[in-house]
Write a protein that holds these residues in place. Structure first.
Motif, PDB file in Angstrom:
ATOM      1  N   THR A  24      72.696  30.656  15.848  1.00 38.54           N
ATOM      2  CA  THR A  24      73.860  31.279  16.464  1.00 38.54           C
ATOM      3  C   THR A  24      73.399  31.998  17.721  1.00 38.54           C
ATOM      4  OG1 THR A  24      74.937  31.605  14.315  1.00 38.54           O
ATOM      5  CG2 THR A  24      75.787  32.872  16.185  1.00 38.54           C
ATOM      6  N   VAL A  25      74.111  31.766  18.831  1.00 41.30           N
ATOM      7  CA  VAL A  25      73.822  32.414  20.111  1.00 41.30           C
ATOM      8  C   VAL A  25      74.764  33.602  20.271  1.00 41.30           C
ATOM      9  CG1 VAL A  25      73.759  32.131  22.613  1.00 41.30           C
ATOM     10  CG2 VAL A  25      73.112  30.222  21.120  1.00 41.30           C
ATOM     11  N   TYR A  26      74.208  34.755  20.648  1.00 35.52           N
ATOM     12  CA  TYR A  26      75.003  35.961  20.843  1.00 35.52           C
ATOM     13  C   TYR A  26      74.940  36.365  22.317  1.00 35.52           C
ATOM     14  CZ  TYR A  26      74.989  36.160  15.787  1.00 35.52           C
ATOM     15  OH  TYR A  26      75.165  35.851  14.461  1.00 35.52           O
ATOM     16  N   GLU A  27      76.089  36.312  22.971  1.00 33.38           N
ATOM     17  CA  GLU A  27      76.195  36.628  24.394  1.00 33.38           C
ATOM     18  C   GLU A  27      76.853  37.987  24.576  1.00 33.38           C
ATOM     19  OE1 GLU A  27      76.363  37.305  28.098  1.00 33.38           O
ATOM     20  OE2 GLU A  27      75.230  35.543  27.435  1.00 33.38           O
ATOM     21  N   ALA A  28      76.243  38.846  25.431  1.00 32.23           N
ATOM     22  CA  ALA A  28      76.757  40.203  25.624  1.00 32.23           C
ATOM     23  C   ALA A  28      78.115  40.218  26.306  1.00 32.23           C
ATOM     24  CB  ALA A  28      75.751  41.018  26.434  1.00 32.23           C
ATOM     25  N   TYR A  29      78.334  39.287  27.229  1.00 35.33           N
ATOM     26  CA  TYR A  29      79.612  39.285  27.945  1.00 35.33           C
ATOM     27  C   TYR A  29      80.725  38.711  27.081  1.00 35.33           C
ATOM     28  CZ  TYR A  29      76.994  40.582  32.079  1.00 35.33           C
ATOM     29  OH  TYR A  29      76.192  41.244  32.974  1.00 35.33           O
ATOM     30  N   ALA A  30      81.956  39.046  27.453  1.00 33.99           N
ATOM     31  CA  ALA A  30      83.098  38.699  26.617  1.00 33.99           C
ATOM     32  C   ALA A  30      83.519  37.247  26.735  1.00 33.99           C
ATOM     33  CB  ALA A  30      84.290  39.596  26.969  1.00 33.99           C
ATOM     34  N   GLN A  31      82.974  36.530  27.718  1.00 36.59           N
ATOM     35  CA  GLN A  31      83.370  35.145  27.915  1.00 36.59           C
ATOM     36  C   GLN A  31      82.209  34.323  28.449  1.00 36.59           C
ATOM     37  OE1 GLN A  31      86.667  35.684  30.550  1.00 36.59           O
ATOM     38  NE2 GLN A  31      85.391  36.037  32.345  1.00 36.59           N
ATOM     39  N   ALA A  32      82.389  33.019  28.450  1.00 39.84           N
ATOM     40  CA  ALA A  32      81.341  32.112  28.915  1.00 39.84           C
ATOM     41  C   ALA A  32      81.102  32.284  30.411  1.00 39.84           C
ATOM     42  CB  ALA A  32      81.738  30.672  28.602  1.00 39.84           C
ATOM     43  N   ALA A  33      79.940  31.797  30.864  1.00 37.36           N
ATOM     44  CA  ALA A  33      79.524  31.999  32.255  1.00 37.36           C
ATOM     45  C   ALA A  33      80.003  30.874  33.167  1.00 37.36           C
ATOM     46  CB  ALA A  33      78.005  32.113  32.323  1.00 37.36           C
ATOM     47  N   ASP A  62      64.330  28.672   8.824  1.00 39.31           N
ATOM     48  CA  ASP A  62      65.545  27.882   8.627  1.00 39.31           C
ATOM     49  C   ASP A  62      66.706  28.371   9.483  1.00 39.31           C
ATOM     50  OD1 ASP A  62      64.522  26.114   6.627  1.00 39.31           O
ATOM     51  OD2 ASP A  62      64.627  27.782   5.196  1.00 39.31           O
ATOM     52  N   THR A  63      66.679  29.661   9.871  1.00 36.49           N
ATOM     53  CA  THR A  63      67.786  30.227  10.642  1.00 36.49           C
ATOM     54  C   THR A  63      67.247  31.071  11.793  1.00 36.49           C
ATOM     55  OG1 THR A  63      67.890  32.165   9.181  1.00 36.49           O
ATOM     56  CG2 THR A  63      69.322  30.296   8.633  1.00 36.49           C
ATOM     57  N   ALA A  64      68.036  31.153  12.884  1.00 39.89           N
ATOM     58  CA  ALA A  64      67.603  31.926  14.050  1.00 39.89           C
ATOM     59  C   ALA A  64      68.800  32.539  14.751  1.00 39.89           C
ATOM     60  CB  ALA A  64      66.823  31.048  15.025  1.00 39.89           C
ATOM     61  N   LEU A  65      68.585  33.735  15.267  1.00 39.95           N
ATOM     62  CA  LEU A  65      69.533  34.400  16.153  1.00 39.95           C
ATOM     63  C   LEU A  65      68.982  34.279  17.575  1.00 39.95           C
ATOM     64  CD1 LEU A  65      69.882  37.778  14.178  1.00 39.95           C
ATOM     65  CD2 LEU A  65      71.149  35.647  13.787  1.00 39.95           C
ATOM     66  N   VAL A  66      69.804  33.813  18.503  1.00 38.94           N
ATOM     67  CA  VAL A  66      69.404  33.717  19.903  1.00 38.94           C
ATOM     68  C   VAL A  66      70.210  34.741  20.685  1.00 38.94           C
ATOM     69  CG1 VAL A  66      69.373  32.274  21.972  1.00 38.94           C
ATOM     70  CG2 VAL A  66      68.754  31.292  19.749  1.00 38.94           C
ATOM     71  N   ILE A  67      69.519  35.674  21.318  1.00 41.02           N
ATOM     72  CA  ILE A  67      70.178  36.726  22.084  1.00 41.02           C
ATOM     73  C   ILE A  67      70.198  36.322  23.548  1.00 41.02           C
ATOM     74  CG2 ILE A  67      70.191  39.171  22.664  1.00 41.02           C
ATOM     75  CD1 ILE A  67      70.581  38.530  19.669  1.00 41.02           C
TER      76      ILE A  67
END
Length: 398
Positions: free
Chosen positions: A34-43, A8-13
């Motif tokens: 929920t998507v988790y991005e290492a950088y502080a801002q969008a690409a 039902d739920t997923a974390l996307v790294i």
């Protein structure tokens, strides 16, 4: 009958290209993401140009990201030339398939990011994964800032230097150089290129050159033979004038490379092209890999983005249709690995030809006319790759 979903739920790294694609696909499958991005801002504004092939456009259509089909410029014909600029053979694509498209990575990223958010995916920045805590029915991601997040599963969409891949298998290989450097830029218009929907490839006397017309000139790339690794940061330390000197020396006597490079501008240096050696384990427990973290062919394949999108869609379908993560992951790998292995192997053969010495290059030029009459046909070269399609509605069997 209602399908039983594995989670039902997923974390996307990873929030590059693979992350938004798999997030959008999972949302279509009914999974909270929920998507988790290492950088502080969008690409936004990050990256150079890339190709999306017909099979990639098909995969993006499956998640409703049809805006991709309007990005950049279509490439309907691919022409192979010798170092004198003489046409050896040309491919006009396959009937009933759209043309491949060459586009800016940042433009593709924005369309995919917007689609994932439109479908309900959440995105958090500044979240660099450092560890996981595994539980019988869930998994917790631990980030460098001390925060955590828990869900039914975790998807590693974090690229060729994937942290998730190392957590799945600490002995997993990292990327390896293929023996070529990637450089590109823009130059003056080249007469006789055949329009903006034609891409040219030429095996020069010492290096490989590709180019295509744009509305205001010529876009080009070169693959220089190079032993060993060189990161983009290391390549950026070399002055532009020195790179141009090396390029002009490598393509001296090559037409039209010599003409284009004489007035080249806005040079982009990628560094050493890399490939990911075969990854033994695509999943473990409640963790699974998608995109370059599992299968990263070199840019010579022209398929990196396209097979990433395919795998993201197929993973979401498996999780939608199968009852538990283990069964879904096994089906996902069974359906994807043979295809990605084949594409990676084909790219390796291309890299070997590009990096070949002068004797091998001469032999290649001699036998090419024979191959064009027997082996080099659009259907033989592109058929299985470009015509691949994934039916979103068709159920996945375990």
């Amino acid at each position: 009958m209602e399908r039983r979903r594995a989670v039902d739920t997923a974390l996307v790294i990873g929030g590059g290209i693979a992350g938004p694609v798999v997030a959008a696909a999972l949302r279509r499958a009914g999974v909270e993401v929920t998507v988790y991005e290492a950088y502080a801002q969008a690409a936004d504004g990050v990256g150079g140009m890339l190709m999306v092939a017909p099979n990639g456009l098909d995969a993006f259509h499956a998640i409703g990201a049809d805006g991709v089909a309007g990005l950049g410029q279509p490439i309907g014909t691919m022409v192979m030339e010798d170092f004198r600029g003489r046409k050896l053979f040309a491919f006009d694509g396959l009937p009933d398939l759209p043309a491949s498209r060459v586009m800016w990575r940042s433009d593709l990223y924005r369309v995919l990011q917007d689609r994932a958010v439109e479908l309900g995916a959440e995105v958090e920045y500044g979240k660099r994964l450092v560890d996981v805590r595994e539980h019988p029915d869930s998994i917790t991601a631990v980030f460098a800032d001390g925060s955590t997040a828990t869900a039914d599963l975790l998807v590693g969409a974090d690229g060729i230097r994937s942290a998730v891949r190392g957590l799945i298998d600490p002995t997993a290989p990292g990327p390896a150089p293929v023996g070529l450097l990637g450089l590109g830029g823009w130059g003056p218009a080249v007469p006789g290129t055949g329009g903006t929907d034609v891409m040219h490839f030429a095996q020069g006397k010492r290096a490989f050159f590709g180019y295509w017309a744009t509305d205001d000139g010529t876009a080009w790339f070169s693959n220089l033979p190079h032993k060993g690794a060189m990161s983009a940061a290391e390549a950026a330390q070399v002055p532009t004038d020195e790179w141009l000197r090396r390029l002009r020396a490598a393509h001296e006597g090559d037409h039209p490379a010599e003409l284009v490079l004489d007035s080249a501008r806005d040079l982009q240096v990628i560094g050493a092209l890399e490939v990911l050696p075969a990854v033994r384990h695509w999943y473990r427990g409640r963790m699974v890999l998608v995109g370059d973290s599992a299968h990263a062919p070199s840019p010579s394949s022209g398929q990196g983005v396209s097979i990433t999108a395919e795998s993201a869609v197929q993973l979401a379908k498996c999780l939608r249709d199968l009852p538990d993560p283990a069964t879904a992951f096994a089906a996902y790998e069974r359906l994807r690995r043979p295809r990605t292995d084949k594409i990676i192997a084909a790219a390796a053969r291309t890299n070997s030809r590009k990096a070949a010495g002068p004797v091998a290059r001469a032999i290649g030029r001699a036998i090419t006319p024979v191959l064009t009459r027997t082996v080099f046909t659009p259907k033989r070269i592109f058929g299985d790759v470009h015509a691949h399609t994934i039916d979103w509605e068709a159920p996945v069997a375990p």
